[in-house]
Motif scaffolding. Structure first.
Motif, PDB file in Angstrom:
ATOM      1  N   ARG A 108       0.583   0.487   1.130  1.00 37.52           N
ATOM      2  CA  ARG A 108       0.248  -0.333  -0.039  1.00 37.52           C
ATOM      3  C   ARG A 108      -1.185  -0.812   0.106  1.00 37.52           C
ATOM      4  NH1 ARG A 108       4.468  -1.813  -3.290  1.00 37.52           N
ATOM      5  NH2 ARG A 108       6.522  -1.409  -2.446  1.00 37.52           N
ATOM      6  N   ILE A 109      -2.000  -0.518  -0.915  1.00 40.63           N
ATOM      7  CA  ILE A 109      -3.396  -0.943  -0.900  1.00 40.63           C
ATOM      8  C   ILE A 109      -3.451  -2.384  -1.401  1.00 40.63           C
ATOM      9  CG2 ILE A 109      -5.714  -0.527  -1.807  1.00 40.63           C
ATOM     10  CD1 ILE A 109      -4.904   2.440  -2.136  1.00 40.63           C
ATOM     11  N   VAL A 110      -3.975  -3.288  -0.556  1.00 44.44           N
ATOM     12  CA  VAL A 110      -4.038  -4.696  -0.928  1.00 44.44           C
ATOM     13  C   VAL A 110      -5.453  -5.167  -1.247  1.00 44.44           C
ATOM     14  CG1 VAL A 110      -1.896  -5.315   0.260  1.00 44.44           C
ATOM     15  CG2 VAL A 110      -4.058  -5.408   1.510  1.00 44.44           C
ATOM     16  N   MET A 111      -6.463  -4.460  -0.714  1.00 43.43           N
ATOM     17  CA  MET A 111      -7.851  -4.803  -1.013  1.00 43.43           C
ATOM     18  C   MET A 111      -8.672  -3.522  -1.171  1.00 43.43           C
ATOM     19  SD  MET A 111      -8.808  -8.035   1.424  1.00 43.43           S
ATOM     20  CE  MET A 111     -10.164  -8.639   0.450  1.00 43.43           C
ATOM     21  N   ILE A 112      -9.625  -3.561  -2.098  1.00 44.19           N
ATOM     22  CA  ILE A 112     -10.580  -2.457  -2.278  1.00 44.19           C
ATOM     23  C   ILE A 112     -11.970  -3.066  -2.278  1.00 44.19           C
ATOM     24  CG2 ILE A 112     -11.388  -0.595  -3.769  1.00 44.19           C
ATOM     25  CD1 ILE A 112      -8.538  -0.411  -4.921  1.00 44.19           C
ATOM     26  N   VAL A 117      -6.489  -6.695  -4.633  1.00 43.36           N
ATOM     27  CA  VAL A 117      -5.968  -5.921  -5.763  1.00 43.36           C
ATOM     28  C   VAL A 117      -4.443  -6.006  -5.862  1.00 43.36           C
ATOM     29  CG1 VAL A 117      -7.921  -4.330  -5.920  1.00 43.36           C
ATOM     30  CG2 VAL A 117      -6.025  -3.798  -4.372  1.00 43.36           C
ATOM     31  N   ALA A 118      -3.815  -6.728  -4.952  1.00 43.74           N
ATOM     32  CA  ALA A 118      -2.364  -6.918  -5.011  1.00 43.74           C
ATOM     33  C   ALA A 118      -2.065  -8.266  -5.653  1.00 43.74           C
ATOM     34  CB  ALA A 118      -1.765  -6.854  -3.612  1.00 43.74           C
ATOM     35  N   GLY A 140     -14.116   0.919   0.876  1.00 44.45           N
ATOM     36  CA  GLY A 140     -13.292   0.306   1.911  1.00 44.45           C
ATOM     37  C   GLY A 140     -11.960  -0.123   1.328  1.00 44.45           C
ATOM     38  N   VAL A 141     -10.872   0.246   1.991  1.00 45.40           N
ATOM     39  CA  VAL A 141      -9.545  -0.184   1.544  1.00 45.40           C
ATOM     40  C   VAL A 141      -8.827  -0.866   2.698  1.00 45.40           C
ATOM     41  CG1 VAL A 141      -9.292   1.577  -0.245  1.00 45.40           C
ATOM     42  CG2 VAL A 141      -8.445   2.052   2.032  1.00 45.40           C
ATOM     43  N   GLU A 142      -8.072  -1.907   2.359  1.00 41.86           N
ATOM     44  CA  GLU A 142      -7.223  -2.594   3.324  1.00 41.86           C
ATOM     45  C   GLU A 142      -5.792  -2.288   2.928  1.00 41.86           C
ATOM     46  OE1 GLU A 142      -6.501  -7.162   4.628  1.00 41.86           O
ATOM     47  OE2 GLU A 142      -8.601  -6.503   4.469  1.00 41.86           O
ATOM     48  N   LYS A 150      -0.180  -6.309  11.082  1.00 39.20           N
ATOM     49  CA  LYS A 150      -1.453  -6.654  10.449  1.00 39.20           C
ATOM     50  C   LYS A 150      -1.906  -5.528   9.531  1.00 39.20           C
ATOM     51  CE  LYS A 150      -4.494  -5.245  14.184  1.00 39.20           C
ATOM     52  NZ  LYS A 150      -5.621  -5.630  14.991  1.00 39.20           N
ATOM     53  N   THR A 151      -2.797  -5.883   8.616  1.00 37.92           N
ATOM     54  CA  THR A 151      -3.296  -4.876   7.677  1.00 37.92           C
ATOM     55  C   THR A 151      -4.234  -3.919   8.405  1.00 37.92           C
ATOM     56  OG1 THR A 151      -5.085  -6.330   6.975  1.00 37.92           O
ATOM     57  CG2 THR A 151      -3.068  -6.363   5.650  1.00 37.92           C
ATOM     58  N   LEU A 152      -4.353  -2.727   7.847  1.00 38.84           N
ATOM     59  CA  LEU A 152      -5.205  -1.684   8.410  1.00 38.84           C
ATOM     60  C   LEU A 152      -6.409  -1.482   7.496  1.00 38.84           C
ATOM     61  CD1 LEU A 152      -2.328   0.862   9.134  1.00 38.84           C
ATOM     62  CD2 LEU A 152      -3.368  -0.715  10.771  1.00 38.84           C
TER      63      LEU A 152
END
Length: 192
Positions: A108-112, A117-118, A140-142, A150-152
């Motif tokens: 799940r992409i949470v940051m761009i 973005v979530a 960059g994606v988190e 933790k997020t990647l």
């Protein structure tokens, strides 16, 4: 703007009337207007009143809709869905930039690029606008991955993403071949 249009029998054509109105607005309206934008709005309005199947598609939307037919686009190479107000990676395009850096289906992409973005009501267009871009540019994606606390963080370099119309092809014997076509596109004959 109040307009009084007079036309003779030869000029009694709808397109001339519309052009005349646009010209008058352009010349006499107090503020600057974009004639192309006004014409586009007029076309949308006319088609909206015809029937539910008549719609106007802008040049930009046509280009986006035709990408699967043309055979490629530039971006990160994922298929996604918006699920529970987050961007779910459904699949990565084989050999594409996201697959190369380790993005997986189910992520799940949470940051761009540092933007959350979530949980913000992002749309498909919003995702596409953020992830597509010119070949060689970086995004960059988190990512939140199941069973990882933790997020990647991933840095993905956009590239040309091929869209193939043939999923499989092989010879059953010397005389019989099998080919699976998932869509007909501009490059289907070359792939065939």
């Amino acid at each position: 703007v109040s307009l009084c249009l007079t036309t003779n029998a030869q000029e009694d054509m709808a397109h001339k009337q519309v052009n005349t109105v646009l010209d008058y607005i352009d010349q006499f309206y107090l503020e600057d207007v974009d004639k192309d934008e006004l014409a586009e709005l007029a076309i949308k309005s006319v088609l909206k009143d015809l029937d539910p199947h008549s719609v106007y598609i802008s040049k930009e939307e046509v280009a986006e809709m035709n990408e699967p037919l043309v055979g490629n686009f530039e971006g990160v190479g994922i298929q996604f869905n918006i699920l529970n107000d987050s961007i779910l990676v459904v699949a990565t395009i084989a050999g594409g930039p996201s697959e190369k850096v380790g993005v997986l289906a189910g992520d799940r992409i949470v940051m761009i690029d540092g933007e959350i973005v979530a949980g913000i009501g992002i749309t498909n267009k919003g995702v596409v606008d953020r992830l597509r871009g010119a070949k060689g540019t970086e995004v960059g994606v988190e990512i939140k991955r199941i069973d990882v606390k933790k997020t990647l963080d991933f840095k993905i370099v956009r590239d040309k993403i091929p869209i193939f119309s043939i999923d499989a092809a092989y010879m059953v014997n010397d005389y019989i071949g099998y080919i699976k076509v998932n869509r007909f596109a501009a490059k289907t004959p070359q792939e065939f």
